[in-house]
Motif scaffolding. Structure first.
Motif, mmCIF file in Angstrom:
data_model
loop_
_atom_site.group_PDB
_atom_site.id
_atom_site.type_symbol
_atom_site.label_atom_id
_atom_site.label_comp_id
_atom_site.label_asym_id
_atom_site.label_seq_id
_atom_site.Cartn_x
_atom_site.Cartn_y
_atom_site.Cartn_z
ATOM 1 N N PRO A 37 0.841 -1.177 0.048
ATOM 2 C CA PRO A 37 -0.041 -0.077 -0.008
ATOM 3 C C PRO A 37 0.860 1.178 -0.081
ATOM 4 O O PRO A 37 1.702 1.428 0.627
ATOM 5 C CB PRO A 37 -0.861 -0.186 1.037
ATOM 6 C CG PRO A 37 0.210 -1.065 2.122
ATOM 7 C CD PRO A 37 0.696 -2.098 1.269
ATOM 8 N N VAL A 38 0.526 2.317 -0.977
ATOM 9 C CA VAL A 38 1.379 3.277 -1.125
ATOM 10 C C VAL A 38 0.671 4.807 -0.873
ATOM 11 O O VAL A 38 1.369 5.637 -0.367
ATOM 12 C CB VAL A 38 2.182 3.475 -2.221
ATOM 13 C CG1 VAL A 38 3.073 2.247 -2.490
ATOM 14 C CG2 VAL A 38 1.145 3.442 -3.658
ATOM 15 N N SER A 39 -0.640 4.431 -1.134
ATOM 16 C CA SER A 39 -1.485 5.853 -0.665
ATOM 17 C C SER A 39 -2.841 5.392 -0.160
ATOM 18 O O SER A 39 -3.314 4.148 -0.695
ATOM 19 C CB SER A 39 -1.505 6.634 -2.083
ATOM 20 O OG SER A 39 -2.223 6.061 -3.044
ATOM 21 N N ARG A 40 -3.488 6.346 0.374
ATOM 22 C CA ARG A 40 -4.640 6.166 0.888
ATOM 23 C C ARG A 40 -5.484 7.389 0.658
ATOM 24 O O ARG A 40 -5.054 8.559 1.052
ATOM 25 C CB ARG A 40 -4.745 6.068 2.613
ATOM 26 C CG ARG A 40 -6.110 5.622 2.915
ATOM 27 C CD ARG A 40 -6.013 5.337 4.511
ATOM 28 N NE ARG A 40 -7.230 5.036 5.226
ATOM 29 C CZ ARG A 40 -7.676 5.992 6.064
ATOM 30 N NH1 ARG A 40 -7.392 7.332 5.973
ATOM 31 N NH2 ARG A 40 -8.961 5.923 6.650
ATOM 32 N N ALA A 41 -6.671 7.634 0.011
ATOM 33 C CA ALA A 41 -7.243 8.683 -0.423
ATOM 34 C C ALA A 41 -8.658 8.754 -0.215
ATOM 35 O O ALA A 41 -9.541 7.811 0.100
ATOM 36 C CB ALA A 41 -7.445 8.724 -1.989
ATOM 37 N N THR A 42 -9.065 10.044 0.138
ATOM 38 C CA THR A 42 -10.686 10.300 0.235
ATOM 39 C C THR A 42 -11.058 11.371 -0.718
ATOM 40 O O THR A 42 -10.644 12.342 -1.004
ATOM 41 C CB THR A 42 -10.871 11.039 1.585
ATOM 42 O OG1 THR A 42 -10.672 10.085 2.588
ATOM 43 C CG2 THR A 42 -12.407 11.443 1.871
ATOM 44 N N SER A 43 -11.976 10.827 -1.623
ATOM 45 C CA SER A 43 -12.397 11.487 -2.667
ATOM 46 C C SER A 43 -13.891 11.777 -2.575
ATOM 47 O O SER A 43 -14.320 10.978 -2.004
ATOM 48 C CB SER A 43 -12.227 10.937 -4.106
ATOM 49 O OG SER A 43 -10.898 10.474 -4.108
ATOM 50 N N TRP A 44 -14.477 12.883 -3.339
ATOM 51 C CA TRP A 44 -15.911 13.410 -3.341
ATOM 52 C C TRP A 44 -16.194 13.717 -4.652
ATOM 53 O O TRP A 44 -15.309 14.125 -5.540
ATOM 54 C CB TRP A 44 -15.877 14.713 -2.480
ATOM 55 C CG TRP A 44 -15.905 14.509 -1.208
ATOM 56 C CD1 TRP A 44 -16.905 14.011 -0.156
ATOM 57 C CD2 TRP A 44 -14.726 14.427 -0.298
ATOM 58 N NE1 TRP A 44 -16.258 14.036 1.032
ATOM 59 C CE2 TRP A 44 -14.961 14.376 1.175
ATOM 60 C CE3 TRP A 44 -13.270 14.911 -0.676
ATOM 61 C CZ2 TRP A 44 -13.820 14.305 2.114
ATOM 62 C CZ3 TRP A 44 -12.168 15.030 0.322
ATOM 63 C CH2 TRP A 44 -12.627 14.588 1.518
ATOM 64 N N PHE A 45 -17.491 13.383 -5.239
ATOM 65 C CA PHE A 45 -17.818 13.481 -6.494
ATOM 66 C C PHE A 45 -19.384 13.912 -6.544
ATOM 67 O O PHE A 45 -20.031 13.558 -5.320
ATOM 68 C CB PHE A 45 -17.871 12.005 -7.369
ATOM 69 C CG PHE A 45 -16.342 11.287 -7.423
ATOM 70 C CD1 PHE A 45 -15.609 11.481 -8.264
ATOM 71 C CD2 PHE A 45 -16.216 10.523 -6.336
ATOM 72 C CE1 PHE A 45 -14.307 10.931 -8.172
ATOM 73 C CE2 PHE A 45 -15.017 9.846 -6.257
ATOM 74 C CZ PHE A 45 -13.961 10.201 -7.220
ATOM 75 N N ASP A 46 -19.755 14.755 -7.408
ATOM 76 C CA ASP A 46 -20.942 15.220 -7.658
ATOM 77 C C ASP A 46 -22.069 13.708 -7.676
ATOM 78 O O ASP A 46 -21.834 13.118 -8.548
ATOM 79 C CB ASP A 46 -21.218 15.903 -8.701
ATOM 80 C CG ASP A 46 -22.590 16.600 -8.909
ATOM 81 O OD1 ASP A 46 -23.564 16.124 -8.232
ATOM 82 O OD2 ASP A 46 -22.722 17.450 -10.024
#
Length: 246
Positions: free
Chosen positions: A147-156
């Motif tokens: 594991p190299v990255s952890r993301a929180t993303s938001w979309f319409d």
């Protein structure tokens, strides 16, 4: 081995093994430990930090789990010399494409998702009304199984209804966007900082307490310039370096 002041703060509320793990990590980076690739014996480290061997052993175990150290039976403990991945951040930032020549297997996994009301920051980033609904996705990306990255993303939520399920199926934001008719997209802004990993980062990136993460807060837009993704990505600093290009 030089022995500057390494007095542990025994009443700080931070476990001694964690303090030692943090210090070993810093000493390795600064060249004070493991310069020849090998750490001193546990007894030497215990005397160096003024603690018992059991405490040192706990710190080493945490750093082995994180990937900073490598323990070899009968030989000792060694600094793990894995080369850090270079992740480019530019106009067309893509996880899989950015690491194509550095890792054979690159994939993303959906950890959690939900629909929620956009807060002020998210609504402004996505150019939405203050009461708009957005899809929140928490994901982790791996390169060759690490594991190299952890993301929180938001979309319409209106434009990208069901986006999380599509991502779960395809394992790629880029491929998921194509399902919604977004053939290409561009990075409009990126803000980079660093901080200590929080509990979620520690678990999902398999880091030990005290580890540092690089934080990239970004907005992606479609070819018409409409914001389509607002994201905060945490990269394990021991595994990834960010290369910002124009």
């Amino acid at each position: 081995m030089k022995n500057p002041d390494r007095t542990m703060e025994r009443r700080s509320g931070i476990s001694l093994w964690r303090q030692i793990a943090d210090q070993i990590r810093r000493d390795i980076v600064q060249g004070r430990l493991g310069a020849n690739g090998r750490l001193p014996p546990e007894t030497t480290l215990a005397a160096h930090f003024g603690v018992n061997r059991h405490t040192v052993r706990g710190a080493i175990a945490a750093l082995v789990e994180e990937g900073v150290l490598r323990a070899e039976q009968g030989r000792g403990t060694f600094v793990e010399q894995r080369r850090r991945l270079t992740y480019p951040i530019g106009a067309r930032t893509r996880f899989s494409e950015g690491l194509r020549d550095q890792a054979r297997d690159r994939r993303g996994h959906l950890l959690d998702h939900r629909e929620e009301a956009a807060d002020r920051r998210t609504a402004e980033a996505l150019a939405l009304a203050s009461d708009a609904r957005v899809i929140r996705m928490d994901t982790v990306s791996e390169a060759d199984g690490r594991p190299v990255s952890r993301a929180t993303s938001w979309f319409d939520a209106d434009r990208f209804a069901g986006f999380a399920e599509t991502y779960r199926e395809l394992g790629s934001v880029t491929l998921a966007f194509r399902r919604y008719g977004v053939a290409d997209y561009f990075r409009s802004s990126t803000l980079v900082s660093a901080r200590h990993a929080d509990d979620g980062d520690l678990d999902d990136l398999r880091l030990s307490p005290g580890a540092i993460v690089l934080v990239a807060i970004a907005v992606n837009v479609d070819p018409e310039g409409r914001p389509i993704q607002f994201a905060e990505t945490r990269f394990a600093a021991d595994r990834v370096e960010l290369s910002v290009t124009a």
